[in-house]
Design a protein around this motif. Structure first.
Motif, mmCIF file in Angstrom:
data_model
loop_
_atom_site.group_PDB
_atom_site.id
_atom_site.type_symbol
_atom_site.label_atom_id
_atom_site.label_comp_id
_atom_site.label_asym_id
_atom_site.label_seq_id
_atom_site.Cartn_x
_atom_site.Cartn_y
_atom_site.Cartn_z
ATOM 1 N N PRO A 13 0.695 -1.352 0.008
ATOM 2 C CA PRO A 13 -0.089 0.083 0.097
ATOM 3 C C PRO A 13 0.780 1.447 0.023
ATOM 4 O O PRO A 13 2.058 1.215 0.582
ATOM 5 N N VAL A 14 0.212 2.145 -0.397
ATOM 6 C CA VAL A 14 1.016 3.628 -0.538
ATOM 7 C C VAL A 14 0.530 4.549 0.664
ATOM 8 O O VAL A 14 -0.583 4.797 0.873
ATOM 9 N N HIS A 15 1.500 4.407 1.787
ATOM 10 C CA HIS A 15 1.279 5.113 3.008
ATOM 11 C C HIS A 15 1.299 6.622 2.857
ATOM 12 O O HIS A 15 0.756 7.250 3.611
ATOM 13 N N ASP A 16 1.690 7.145 2.069
ATOM 14 C CA ASP A 16 1.946 8.619 1.808
ATOM 15 C C ASP A 16 1.396 9.162 0.477
ATOM 16 O O ASP A 16 2.110 9.470 -0.527
ATOM 17 N N PRO A 17 -0.047 8.955 0.139
ATOM 18 C CA PRO A 17 -0.259 9.087 -1.236
ATOM 19 C C PRO A 17 -0.235 10.407 -1.813
ATOM 20 O O PRO A 17 -0.275 11.483 -1.143
ATOM 21 N N VAL A 18 0.010 10.722 -3.035
ATOM 22 C CA VAL A 18 0.114 12.006 -3.652
ATOM 23 C C VAL A 18 -1.016 12.056 -4.584
ATOM 24 O O VAL A 18 -1.350 11.141 -5.256
ATOM 25 N N ASP A 19 -1.502 13.286 -4.962
ATOM 26 C CA ASP A 19 -2.600 13.666 -6.072
ATOM 27 C C ASP A 19 -1.650 13.798 -7.439
ATOM 28 O O ASP A 19 -1.098 14.406 -7.447
ATOM 29 N N ALA A 20 -2.196 12.840 -8.394
ATOM 30 C CA ALA A 20 -1.551 12.834 -9.523
ATOM 31 C C ALA A 20 -2.190 13.739 -10.485
ATOM 32 O O ALA A 20 -1.629 13.341 -11.869
ATOM 33 N N SER A 21 -3.288 14.387 -10.344
ATOM 34 C CA SER A 21 -3.865 15.279 -11.180
ATOM 35 C C SER A 21 -2.966 16.224 -11.806
ATOM 36 O O SER A 21 -3.140 16.614 -12.939
ATOM 37 N N ALA A 22 -2.070 16.782 -10.967
ATOM 38 C CA ALA A 22 -1.160 17.622 -11.393
ATOM 39 C C ALA A 22 -0.165 17.092 -12.602
ATOM 40 O O ALA A 22 0.004 17.738 -13.809
ATOM 41 N N ALA A 23 0.257 15.973 -12.480
ATOM 42 C CA ALA A 23 0.940 15.144 -13.386
ATOM 43 C C ALA A 23 0.013 14.723 -14.709
ATOM 44 O O ALA A 23 0.714 14.954 -15.789
ATOM 45 N N THR A 24 -1.133 14.540 -14.462
ATOM 46 C CA THR A 24 -1.887 14.208 -15.638
ATOM 47 C C THR A 24 -2.312 15.366 -16.333
ATOM 48 O O THR A 24 -2.406 15.417 -17.853
ATOM 49 N N ALA A 25 -2.436 16.581 -15.898
ATOM 50 C CA ALA A 25 -2.589 17.803 -16.628
ATOM 51 C C ALA A 25 -1.384 18.385 -17.375
ATOM 52 O O ALA A 25 -1.286 19.049 -18.160
ATOM 53 N N ASP A 26 -0.153 18.284 -16.713
ATOM 54 C CA ASP A 26 1.045 18.793 -17.065
ATOM 55 C C ASP A 26 2.107 17.817 -16.943
ATOM 56 O O ASP A 26 2.659 17.705 -15.748
ATOM 57 N N ALA A 27 2.329 16.986 -17.651
ATOM 58 C CA ALA A 27 3.187 15.621 -17.443
ATOM 59 C C ALA A 27 4.589 16.425 -17.327
ATOM 60 O O ALA A 27 5.333 15.807 -16.450
ATOM 61 N N CYS A 28 5.113 17.285 -17.907
ATOM 62 C CA CYS A 28 6.394 17.785 -18.197
ATOM 63 C C CYS A 28 6.671 18.512 -16.847
ATOM 64 O O CYS A 28 7.783 18.925 -16.536
ATOM 65 N N GLY A 29 5.844 19.174 -16.221
ATOM 66 C CA GLY A 29 5.545 19.697 -14.881
ATOM 67 C C GLY A 29 6.046 18.999 -13.701
ATOM 68 O O GLY A 29 6.313 19.647 -12.524
ATOM 69 N N VAL A 30 6.351 17.627 -13.899
ATOM 70 C CA VAL A 30 6.781 16.657 -12.712
ATOM 71 C C VAL A 30 8.319 17.095 -12.507
ATOM 72 O O VAL A 30 8.695 16.588 -11.508
ATOM 73 N N LEU A 31 9.057 17.541 -13.118
ATOM 74 C CA LEU A 31 10.321 18.097 -13.054
ATOM 75 C C LEU A 31 10.541 19.762 -13.046
ATOM 76 O O LEU A 31 10.051 20.263 -13.853
ATOM 77 N N THR A 32 10.918 20.228 -12.027
ATOM 78 C CA THR A 32 10.867 21.627 -11.822
ATOM 79 C C THR A 32 12.277 22.250 -12.632
ATOM 80 O O THR A 32 13.268 21.266 -12.957
ATOM 81 N N PRO A 33 12.526 23.358 -13.083
ATOM 82 C CA PRO A 33 13.689 23.811 -13.667
ATOM 83 C C PRO A 33 15.040 23.368 -12.886
ATOM 84 O O PRO A 33 15.976 23.240 -13.481
ATOM 85 N N ALA A 34 14.948 23.490 -11.538
ATOM 86 C CA ALA A 34 15.970 23.303 -10.694
ATOM 87 C C ALA A 34 16.423 21.839 -10.737
ATOM 88 O O ALA A 34 17.614 21.430 -10.575
ATOM 89 N N GLN A 35 15.374 20.892 -10.650
ATOM 90 C CA GLN A 35 15.485 19.642 -10.850
ATOM 91 C C GLN A 35 16.353 19.070 -12.338
ATOM 92 O O GLN A 35 17.077 18.287 -12.213
ATOM 93 N N LEU A 36 15.869 19.824 -13.257
ATOM 94 C CA LEU A 36 16.373 19.638 -14.581
ATOM 95 C C LEU A 36 17.797 19.817 -14.520
ATOM 96 O O LEU A 36 18.525 18.920 -15.259
ATOM 97 N N ASP A 37 18.149 21.092 -14.207
ATOM 98 C CA ASP A 37 19.504 21.313 -13.853
ATOM 99 C C ASP A 37 20.394 20.354 -13.349
ATOM 100 O O ASP A 37 21.449 19.997 -13.471
ATOM 101 N N ALA A 38 19.850 20.000 -12.192
ATOM 102 C CA ALA A 38 20.700 18.809 -11.271
ATOM 103 C C ALA A 38 20.737 17.632 -11.809
ATOM 104 O O ALA A 38 21.622 16.956 -11.581
ATOM 105 N N LEU A 39 19.706 17.322 -12.622
ATOM 106 C CA LEU A 39 19.838 15.917 -13.283
ATOM 107 C C LEU A 39 20.452 16.073 -14.767
ATOM 108 O O LEU A 39 20.598 14.981 -15.351
ATOM 109 N N GLY A 40 20.728 17.290 -15.277
ATOM 110 C CA GLY A 40 21.205 17.412 -16.297
ATOM 111 C C GLY A 40 20.601 17.387 -17.485
ATOM 112 O O GLY A 40 20.948 17.039 -18.645
ATOM 113 N N LEU A 41 19.241 17.618 -17.456
ATOM 114 C CA LEU A 41 18.211 17.785 -18.443
ATOM 115 C C LEU A 41 17.715 18.975 -19.123
ATOM 116 O O LEU A 41 17.892 19.938 -18.480
#
Length: 208
Positions: free
Chosen positions: A61-89
């Motif tokens: 079971p997922v003990h700390d569930p998150v709402d996935a609606s934001a990812a459904t509405a904007d899939a690319c928004g799951v990574l922020t600009p700062a995270q993209l820089d950190a990951l090299g994307l």
């Protein structure tokens, strides 16, 4: 239980078709299996590293569930600009794949390498539907990302060629798929840690 059956076409739409320069057969990077496993079937495929998978196929079971609606509405928004820089994307490219809302990001240092993401819309039981199909996978290895249950799994094992797939339970009804394509560079021989880092960043974003 009705389980979505999404085959190789899902991976094609996720952008993980590998070019002629790759040793991996195009379209075989991995996908949600095209066949389902009946409830109660406790078979595990070659490559499974956990003997404690429940016999009924249910995921933890997922003990700390998150709402996935934001990812459904904007899939690319799951990574922020700062995270993209950190990951090299680089900036993401959105698409609607056979699996669901999707995005892919090329690596800045090598645009032949990329990370793919999709919300798996067809599986209404989230990660449990992935577990119920585990006999169809070439590898099935349980793990955890950001406190969420997850599994490395794919119908074909090309991890030594830069392709790794992970499914993460966002809540008990929704799972996300995160995959890699490395055609060059040091991560080509061991891509799964990069996929895990990207998935953890995505969960951080969705938690807000």
């Amino acid at each position: 239980m009705r389980i979505s059956r999404i085959g190789v076409a899902a991976i094609a739409s996720l952008g993980l078709l590998l070019g002629a320069c790759s040793s991996v057969e195009p379209g075989s990077a991995g996908s949600i299996p095209s066949k389902s496993v009946p409830a109660g079937d406790s078979r595990a495929p070659t490559g499974s590293t956990n003997s404690d998978v429940p016999a009924n196929g249910s995921a933890p079971p997922v003990h700390d569930p998150v709402d996935a609606s934001a990812a459904t509405a904007d899939a690319c928004g799951v990574l922020t600009p700062a995270q993209l820089d950190a990951l090299g994307l680089t900036e993401g490219t959105p698409r609607q794949s056979a699996a669901g809302p999707s995005c892919y990001w090329d690596f800045a240092a090598e645009d032949a390498n990329r990370i793919d993401f999709a919300i798996v819309e067809g599986n209404s039981n989230g990660l449990s539907d992935i577990y119920d199909q585990r006999a169809e996978y070439a590898y099935f290895e349980e793990t955890e990302v950001g406190g969420h249950p997850a599994v490395y799994a794919s119908e074909a094992d090309h991890r030594d060629s830069g392709v790794c797939w992970m499914y993460v339970g966002l809540n008990d009804s929704v799972a996300m798929a995160v995959g890699s394509q490395f055609l060059a560079g040091p991560d080509q021989s061991d891509p799964c840690p990069v996929v895990a880092r990207a998935a953890e960043s995505m969960i951080e974003t969705l938690k807000g």
